[in-house]
Design a protein around this motif. Structure first.
Motif, PDB file in Angstrom:
ATOM      1  N   PRO A 105      30.662  47.290  37.954  1.00 18.76           N
ATOM      2  CA  PRO A 105      31.392  48.247  38.793  1.00 18.76           C
ATOM      3  C   PRO A 105      32.178  47.608  39.921  1.00 18.76           C
ATOM      4  CG  PRO A 105      29.065  48.310  39.326  1.00 18.76           C
ATOM      5  CD  PRO A 105      29.198  47.440  38.111  1.00 18.76           C
ATOM      6  N   GLU A 106      31.778  46.439  40.381  1.00 21.37           N
ATOM      7  CA  GLU A 106      32.493  45.762  41.464  1.00 21.37           C
ATOM      8  C   GLU A 106      33.553  44.795  40.951  1.00 21.37           C
ATOM      9  OE1 GLU A 106      32.038  46.672  44.554  1.00 21.37           O
ATOM     10  OE2 GLU A 106      30.470  48.087  43.927  1.00 21.37           O
ATOM     11  N   LEU A 107      33.753  44.760  39.625  1.00 23.64           N
ATOM     12  CA  LEU A 107      34.760  43.901  38.989  1.00 23.64           C
ATOM     13  C   LEU A 107      34.505  42.423  39.238  1.00 23.64           C
ATOM     14  CD1 LEU A 107      38.096  45.878  39.617  1.00 23.64           C
ATOM     15  CD2 LEU A 107      36.414  46.182  37.817  1.00 23.64           C
ATOM     16  N   GLY A 108      33.248  42.041  39.440  1.00 23.16           N
ATOM     17  CA  GLY A 108      32.929  40.636  39.677  1.00 23.16           C
ATOM     18  C   GLY A 108      33.185  39.771  38.460  1.00 23.16           C
ATOM     19  N   THR A 109      32.684  40.199  37.295  1.00 22.44           N
ATOM     20  CA  THR A 109      32.914  39.420  36.078  1.00 22.44           C
ATOM     21  C   THR A 109      34.377  39.505  35.659  1.00 22.44           C
ATOM     22  OG1 THR A 109      30.624  39.736  35.380  1.00 22.44           O
ATOM     23  CG2 THR A 109      32.195  39.150  33.672  1.00 22.44           C
ATOM     24  N   TRP A 110      34.985  40.673  35.849  1.00 20.93           N
ATOM     25  CA  TRP A 110      36.432  40.845  35.593  1.00 20.93           C
ATOM     26  C   TRP A 110      37.238  39.774  36.322  1.00 20.93           C
ATOM     27  CZ3 TRP A 110      40.059  44.544  33.553  1.00 20.93           C
ATOM     28  CH2 TRP A 110      41.305  44.582  34.166  1.00 20.93           C
ATOM     29  N   GLN A 111      36.972  39.599  37.605  1.00 19.76           N
ATOM     30  CA  GLN A 111      37.735  38.630  38.390  1.00 19.76           C
ATOM     31  C   GLN A 111      37.378  37.194  38.021  1.00 19.76           C
ATOM     32  OE1 GLN A 111      38.485  39.691  42.643  1.00 19.76           O
ATOM     33  NE2 GLN A 111      37.105  41.410  42.218  1.00 19.76           N
TER      34      GLN A 111
ATOM     35  N   TYR B 128      36.834  36.044  35.183  1.00 19.41           N
ATOM     36  CA  TYR B 128      37.560  35.685  33.961  1.00 19.41           C
ATOM     37  C   TYR B 128      39.057  35.969  34.079  1.00 19.41           C
ATOM     38  CZ  TYR B 128      33.214  34.667  31.551  1.00 19.41           C
ATOM     39  OH  TYR B 128      32.019  34.092  31.167  1.00 19.41           O
ATOM     40  N   THR B 129      39.538  36.209  35.306  1.00 20.59           N
ATOM     41  CA  THR B 129      40.964  36.417  35.614  1.00 20.59           C
ATOM     42  C   THR B 129      41.605  37.464  34.713  1.00 20.59           C
ATOM     43  OG1 THR B 129      41.749  34.585  34.216  1.00 20.59           O
ATOM     44  CG2 THR B 129      41.194  34.072  36.514  1.00 20.59           C
ATOM     45  N   ALA B 130      40.856  38.521  34.419  1.00 22.24           N
ATOM     46  CA  ALA B 130      41.445  39.615  33.634  1.00 22.24           C
ATOM     47  C   ALA B 130      42.492  40.332  34.482  1.00 22.24           C
ATOM     48  CB  ALA B 130      40.363  40.587  33.189  1.00 22.24           C
ATOM     49  N   ARG B 131      43.567  40.742  33.839  1.00 22.07           N
ATOM     50  CA  ARG B 131      44.633  41.477  34.532  1.00 22.07           C
ATOM     51  C   ARG B 131      44.881  42.841  33.903  1.00 22.07           C
ATOM     52  NH1 ARG B 131      48.101  38.491  38.047  1.00 22.07           N
ATOM     53  NH2 ARG B 131      48.020  36.226  37.788  1.00 22.07           N
ATOM     54  N   ALA B 132      44.293  43.101  32.749  1.00 18.34           N
ATOM     55  CA  ALA B 132      44.640  44.326  32.031  1.00 18.34           C
ATOM     56  C   ALA B 132      43.444  44.807  31.232  1.00 18.34           C
ATOM     57  CB  ALA B 132      45.825  44.077  31.095  1.00 18.34           C
ATOM     58  N   TRP B 133      43.422  46.122  31.003  1.00 18.66           N
ATOM     59  CA  TRP B 133      42.490  46.724  30.043  1.00 18.66           C
ATOM     60  C   TRP B 133      43.268  46.974  28.742  1.00 18.66           C
ATOM     61  CZ3 TRP B 133      42.885  48.745  35.091  1.00 18.66           C
ATOM     62  CH2 TRP B 133      41.755  48.603  35.904  1.00 18.66           C
TER      63      TRP B 133
ATOM     64  N   VAL C 110      30.106  41.463  23.666  1.00 14.86           N
ATOM     65  CA  VAL C 110      29.561  41.964  24.926  1.00 14.86           C
ATOM     66  C   VAL C 110      30.658  42.776  25.600  1.00 14.86           C
ATOM     67  CG1 VAL C 110      28.699  41.369  27.225  1.00 14.86           C
ATOM     68  CG2 VAL C 110      27.936  40.067  25.227  1.00 14.86           C
ATOM     69  N   GLY C 111      30.448  44.073  25.711  1.00 13.24           N
ATOM     70  CA  GLY C 111      31.407  44.907  26.420  1.00 13.24           C
ATOM     71  C   GLY C 111      31.190  44.774  27.919  1.00 13.24           C
ATOM     72  N   VAL C 112      32.207  44.330  28.631  1.00 11.85           N
ATOM     73  CA  VAL C 112      32.135  44.241  30.094  1.00 11.85           C
ATOM     74  C   VAL C 112      32.896  45.439  30.643  1.00 11.85           C
ATOM     75  CG1 VAL C 112      32.566  42.848  32.145  1.00 11.85           C
ATOM     76  CG2 VAL C 112      32.041  41.727  29.963  1.00 11.85           C
ATOM     77  N   HIS C 113      32.149  46.441  31.114  1.00  7.74           N
ATOM     78  CA  HIS C 113      32.810  47.658  31.558  1.00  7.74           C
ATOM     79  C   HIS C 113      33.254  47.497  33.001  1.00  7.74           C
ATOM     80  CE1 HIS C 113      33.413  51.817  32.945  1.00  7.74           C
ATOM     81  NE2 HIS C 113      33.946  51.928  31.745  1.00  7.74           N
ATOM     82  N   SER C 114      34.572  47.414  33.192  1.00  6.99           N
ATOM     83  CA  SER C 114      35.182  47.197  34.507  1.00  6.99           C
ATOM     84  C   SER C 114      36.004  48.435  34.835  1.00  6.99           C
ATOM     85  CB  SER C 114      36.067  45.947  34.476  1.00  6.99           C
ATOM     86  OG  SER C 114      35.332  44.832  33.991  1.00  6.99           O
ATOM     87  N   PRO C 115      35.490  49.346  35.665  1.00  5.15           N
ATOM     88  CA  PRO C 115      36.079  50.686  35.792  1.00  5.15           C
ATOM     89  C   PRO C 115      37.421  50.698  36.504  1.00  5.15           C
ATOM     90  CG  PRO C 115      34.289  50.406  37.366  1.00  5.15           C
ATOM     91  CD  PRO C 115      34.271  49.191  36.483  1.00  5.15           C
ATOM     92  N   LYS C 116      38.257  51.637  36.064  1.00  2.00           N
ATOM     93  CA  LYS C 116      39.509  51.924  36.764  1.00  2.00           C
ATOM     94  C   LYS C 116      39.312  53.069  37.746  1.00  2.00           C
ATOM     95  CE  LYS C 116      44.135  53.851  36.076  1.00  2.00           C
ATOM     96  NZ  LYS C 116      45.149  54.338  35.132  1.00  2.00           N
ATOM     97  N   PHE C 117      38.670  54.161  37.288  1.00  2.00           N
ATOM     98  CA  PHE C 117      38.484  55.343  38.118  1.00  2.00           C
ATOM     99  C   PHE C 117      37.111  55.316  38.788  1.00  2.00           C
ATOM    100  CE2 PHE C 117      41.669  56.911  35.071  1.00  2.00           C
ATOM    101  CZ  PHE C 117      42.603  57.446  35.957  1.00  2.00           C
ATOM    102  N   GLU C 118      37.018  56.019  39.891  1.00  2.00           N
ATOM    103  CA  GLU C 118      35.765  56.104  40.643  1.00  2.00           C
ATOM    104  C   GLU C 118      34.632  56.636  39.773  1.00  2.00           C
ATOM    105  OE1 GLU C 118      34.829  59.257  43.897  1.00  2.00           O
ATOM    106  OE2 GLU C 118      35.762  57.555  44.916  1.00  2.00           O
TER     107      GLU C 118
END
Length: 644
Positions: A102-108, A110-115, A69-77
């Protein structure tokens, strides 16, 4: 068996929408019984693109039990635009479900810190691994095999098709074209009338020659399927080719080919003999360039044996190429290592021309400079090499001076600063630019990709202006020479519109100000004073740390601004470090690289002769904010490879 206690259940998958599922929203009940790899990525990130390709064989081998499952967590606008994400899913041929976050909800969650970050979840919904960076596929193979055996025995593994539903593919002459260059008259297709152009048809893995209408194909090199094969034009294979450079006549005669192609996903430079149509490999062994085991200890990515066979040297995602008279070589934007290489087609000699391998924006002598995924190159009349440094949204330059060669920045501030703002260089902003071209007056046209614009940098006045807007991810620009008395035109490769368009050059500068931005990634809150860094690494099953010549691990640490770290910066062995921080600076970015070398072999045993060895590496650029609150972080734990 891997110790998985205490067990942590995977958090919910939340976001705006799902792609590649036929419109279906997925949750953990839909994935129960499958091994799931959550791939946190952004489509700007070269390391994320590497991971997409690393995972493909694993996904194919275990297609009945494994779901990525690709979780796309954007860096740029721009990456938060759902249409842009859908185009990226098509461009990179992603064949698994993708969650738009887009709001980095799932990113946060799972405590992701890096792409990129990879999280492995077992068939019962528990997290079993948390990995940062690329190069983990061998460990993932071992882990997936183990999970299959364990959960098949427990009866919790469900075989069968996953939830992937393919999207329709774009049709037309071009598919996500990448770069363009003009052919001199002597090299054009027989019978061609007027100018012709080579274009990389990146989405279909081909190189095309287009006629002056930019719509008719005169010649083709490569098939419509990705792969790697030298040979005749209709049998050769490329994998997402990008930059093109036509060699000078004298160099062509000695090299035996006419055009150099940056074959990005194959990690190779290819040559095309236009007369015969033959495609040949001229540099690269197809293995992505990382530091070898010795390099992991020395931390020196810059040494290439000048006598090395160019077909035995590893490259990493070459993205653009240009001939430089001043360097007397092809200059290569080696996006995957954040460096600039040189390549001499006459001898095959390869060298690191500029860049330490650190990702960021740092000017100075070429041996000290930092780059960030350089993706576009052009040379002006004075021999200056202009660079589109995409991840810093920067326009850079390499100047040849009497005694040295120096890197400087015209526009750009750093990894997390971007925007759409014209004006002087300090104030101006771009957003993930990919292409550059030199205009008749010596100014520089920039394909400002994520702003959907073409910008113009005037070195004489030190100002940035806008030439055109409302384009669909322009990836390259080229000046079209016209007849006497005719105004020149600009050819723009409009990647997401699958076309090359002609634009007139405006007579007057137009200034736009839509503001400056920073990556909307929350900073890590730290207490201040000192900060302990800990990078956790566990060698995969069947591997052991390669300690034959000492500690095979290393941390390299720096910051923006550099004065934020008073003590503890630099490279040293070991995966722990204590930093002393400047009490007068509240906001900064930490640049951290962790490396570890492991070889096939059992813990406690000897490493067999000729054992395969692997380098694990991750770069972090972490925004931090000093709060002075003792309750905030005084220790930062970064998983290079963590197993729960």
């Amino acid at each position: 068996m891997v110790d998985r206690s205490p067990r942590v259940r995977a958090s919910e998958l939340t976001g705006r929408a799902w792609l590649n599922t036929g419109g279906r929203e997925l949750g953990w009940p839909d994935l129960r019984g499958k091994i799931v790899i959550l791939d946190f990525w952004s489509f700007c990130c070269i390391n994320c693109l590497h991971v997409l390709d690393e995972l493909r064989p694993l996904e194919e081998e275990y297609s009945d039990v494994l779901v990525t499952v690709g979780v796309h967590s954007p860096k740029f606008e721009h990456e938060a635009d759902p249409d842009a994400l859908a185009a990226a899913v098509d461009r990179y041929d992603i064949r698994h479900p993708v969650l738009d976050d887009p709001e980095l909800g799932t990113w946060q969650a799972y405590t992701a810190r890096a792409w990129p970050t990879l999280v492995v979840v077992d068939p019962e919904g528990y997290i079993v691994a948390h990995l940062s960076g690329e190069g983990h596929v061998q460990g993932l193979v071992s882990l997936v095999k183990e999970l299959v055996d364990e959960h098949e025995a427990k009866g919790t593994l469900h075989r069968g098709d996953g939830p992937y539903v393919p999207r329709p593919r774009p049709e037309g002459v071009l598919s996500f074209p990448g770069k363009i260059t003009a052919l001199p008259e002597a090299l054009r297709a027989p019978g061609a009338e007027g100018a012709t152009y080579l274009v990389t048809d990146t989405g279909r893995h081909r190189v095309l020659e287009l006629d002056s209408t930019l719509e008719n194909v005169l010649r083709t090199w490569g098939g419509t399927e990705k792969g790697y094969l030298d040979g005749a034009a209709d049998g050769a294979l490329f994998n997402e080719p990008q930059g093109l450079a036509v060699l000078p006549e004298a160099v062509r005669a000695r090299a035996g080919y006419d055009v150099v192609v940056a074959d990005s996903v194959n990690h190779r430079l290819r040559g095309i003999r236009l007369g015969t149509g033959e495609v040949v490999t001229v540099a690269g062994n197809g293995v992505q360039r990382l530091l070898d085991a010795e390099g992991a200890r020395t931390g020196d990515p810059n040494v290439i044996d000048p006598a090395a066979d160019p077909l035995e040297v590893s490259l990493s995602s070459p993205w653009d190429v240009v001939w430089s008279d001043r360097a007397d070589a092809v200059i290569v934007a080696m996006a995957g290592t954040h460096q600039i290489f040189s390549f001499d087609p006459r001898t095959g000699s390869l060298a690191v021309f500029a860049g330490t391998g650190n990702e960021g924006l740092l000017d100075g002598p070429t041996g000290d400079a930092w780059f960030a995924q350089t993706s576009g190159l052009a040379v002006d009349a004075a021999g200056t090499v202009w660079l589109a440094d995409s991840e810093t949204s920067a326009l850079r330059r390499i100047d040849f001076r009497d005694d040295d060669v120096v890197v400087s920045t015209a526009v750009g501030q750093g990894l997390f600063d971007f925007g759409f703002r014209d004006g002087d260089g300090e104030r101006a902003r771009l957003q993930h630019c990919l292409g550059v071209a030199v205009l008749p007056d010596g100014s520089i046209a920039v394909a400002d990709t994520y702003n959907g614009a073409v910008r113009r940098w005037d070195p004489a006045s030190g100002t940035l202006s806008t030439l055109a807007q409302d384009l669909q991810e322009p990836s390259d620009v080229l000046l079209e020479e016209r007849g006497e008395g005719e105004d020149p035109l600009l050819l723009v490769v409009e990647a997401n519109a699958h076309q090359v368009v002609r634009l007139p050059l405006p007579k007057e500068a137009r200034f736009v100000d839509e503001g400056a931005s920073q990556t909307q990634r929350p900073p890590s809150l730290i207490a201040g004073g000192t900060l302990d860094l800990v990078s956790r690494f566990a060698a995969p099953s069947g591997q052991k740390l390669d300690d034959r010549w000492g500690d095979p691990t290393q941390l390299k640490v720096s910051s923006t601004p550099p004065e934020f770290i008073l003590a503890g910066s630099g490279a040293a062995q070991g995966l722990t470090r204590t930093l002393t921080l400047n009490p007068e600076i509240d906001d900064a970015v930490l640049h951290i690289t962790a490396r570890a070398a492991a070889c096939d072999g059992e813990p406690g045993g000897e490493i067999p002769d000729h054992a395969a060895c692997h380098l694990y590496q991750q770069d972090w650029g972490i925004p931090v904010r000093v709060t002075g609150d003792a309750a905030d972080e005084s220790e930062m734990v970064l998983d290079l490879r963590g197993i729960n």
